[in-house]
Scaffold this motif. Structure first.
Motif, short mmCIF file in Angstrom:
data_model
loop_
_atom_site.label_atom_id
_atom_site.label_comp_id
_atom_site.label_asym_id
_atom_site.label_seq_id
_atom_site.Cartn_x
_atom_site.Cartn_y
_atom_site.Cartn_z
N TYR A 162 22.35 17.10 -1.05
CA TYR A 162 22.34 15.70 -0.62
C TYR A 162 21.96 15.74 0.86
O TYR A 162 22.78 16.10 1.71
N TYR A 206 21.02 14.11 4.28
CA TYR A 206 21.11 12.83 4.99
C TYR A 206 20.83 13.03 6.47
O TYR A 206 20.92 14.14 7.01
N SER A 237 25.88 9.24 5.22
CA SER A 237 26.72 10.38 4.83
C SER A 237 27.42 10.02 3.53
O SER A 237 27.34 8.88 3.05
N PHE A 238 28.14 10.96 2.94
CA PHE A 238 28.92 10.66 1.74
C PHE A 238 29.87 9.48 1.98
O PHE A 238 29.98 8.57 1.15
N LYS A 258 28.86 14.10 -5.67
CA LYS A 258 29.44 15.28 -5.04
C LYS A 258 29.46 16.47 -5.99
O LYS A 258 29.37 17.63 -5.54
N GLU A 282 26.59 18.06 0.58
CA GLU A 282 26.16 17.23 1.70
C GLU A 282 25.65 18.10 2.85
O GLU A 282 26.34 19.01 3.31
N ARG A 320 23.48 17.64 6.63
CA ARG A 320 22.84 16.74 7.60
C ARG A 320 21.56 17.37 8.14
O ARG A 320 21.56 18.55 8.53
#
Length: 299
Positions: A155, A157, A257-258, A285, A290, A292
């Motif tokens: 994920y 972001y 973000s999550f 999830k 996650e 960045r």
């Protein structure tokens, strides 16, 4: 004045001379010489092959010169042995093979509501001019190297314009090139609109099935859509649930973000829907970790 009949022997000698000279030139051609030696042709086989040798030389010269009259574009003539004499066949050129390889790579990239130029992205072209890009790059590179054995998708972001979509398109390209894997990369806000517009035509299920069964799926810019309980619970959750059950790789890009994405899903005209948002986030999830992505705005 000579009679016509008196000229015939002279004309025959000219034609005979020309033919012998042509044969001599054909037999001196390096490709023909090499073929005769390689195939160990007998004198009788050589005699039967003269016309094919001549055809080969003519076609080869047209090919090498890029003659417009050469019709077998992308193929080069070669000599082959066919039942006791030489014959002309055609094989793909390295250029055509590479062109077909690139077309095959692109054909496995299903971009929905995204620029076609993203099909040209590759991880080898990703800028690593910021340390904040290393982790994402390493995870995606490892995913390609280890496919189909992997732990989780990603994920990704970060701020607007840092290259999230490009990096995911590069992942899709490398999966296609190195693993022959098909990837659907769709712009999620546009997908939301497409699904809503498909209600009247009864094509909602078809659109959902196309996405949920993709070999690899990338939901780009999730969180930028106008959220609704129906889209969140009846569409997105159905897609994620299927992919979770079938263990299908599912990647995401987002500005959120999550934690921010959960708040986005919880926001509703019906009031606080934190519990429903958490259900969706549990699936995201489960599917992806996650990460960045940092860096300057590249747009």
């Amino acid at each position: 004045m000579e009679k016509i009949g008196q000229n015939m022997p002279h004309m025959n000698r000219v034609r005979q001379f020309d033919y012998q000279e042509l044969v001599k030139q054909i037999m001196a051609d390096p490709d023909v010489v090499a073929f005769i030696q390689q195939e160990k042709l007998t004198q009788a086989e050589i005699q039967r092959s003269v016309s094919k040798f001549n055809q080969y030389i003519t076609e080869r010269n047209r090919f090498l010169l890029g003659d417009e009259t050469y019709i077998a574009k992308g193929y080069k003539p070669i000599l082959v042995k066919n039942e006791g004499y030489a014959d002309v066949a055609y094989e793909e050129t390295p250029e055509l093979i590479e062109q077909e390889r690139q077309e095959a790579i692109r054909s496995r990239l299903n971009l929905i509501s995204l620029p076609a130029s993203l099909k040209e992205a590759s991880l080898a072209q990703v800028d690593l001019d910021d340390v904040g890009r290393y982790k994402a790059f390493e995870l995606l590179t490892n995913f390609v190297a280890e496919f189909p054995h992997y732990q989780k998708a990603v994920y990704l972001y970060g701020d607007f314009g840092v290259g999230k979509s490009y990096m995911m398109a590069a992942l899709a390209h490398d999966l296609s090139e190195k693993r022959s894997v098909s990837t659907t990369l769709l712009h999620y806000p546009s997908f939301v609109l497409d699904v809503k517009n498909a209600i009247s035509s009864g094509l909602v299920k078809e659109k959902i099935d196309q996405v949920k069964t993709a070999q690899v799926l990338i939901l780009d810019d999730i969180g930028a859509e106008q959220s609704s309980p129906w889209m969140r619970d009846e569409i997105l959750q159905v897609i994620l649930q299927h992919r979770m059950q079938e263990n299908l790789p599912t990647f995401f890009t987002s500005n959120f973000s999550f934690a921010d994405l959960e708040r986005h899903f919880a926001s509703s005209k019906n009031g606080d829907e934190t519990w429903q948002a958490k259900r969706v986030m549990e699936r995201i999830k489960f599917l992806a970790q996650e990460v960045r992505l940092e860096g300057e705005n590249r747009r």
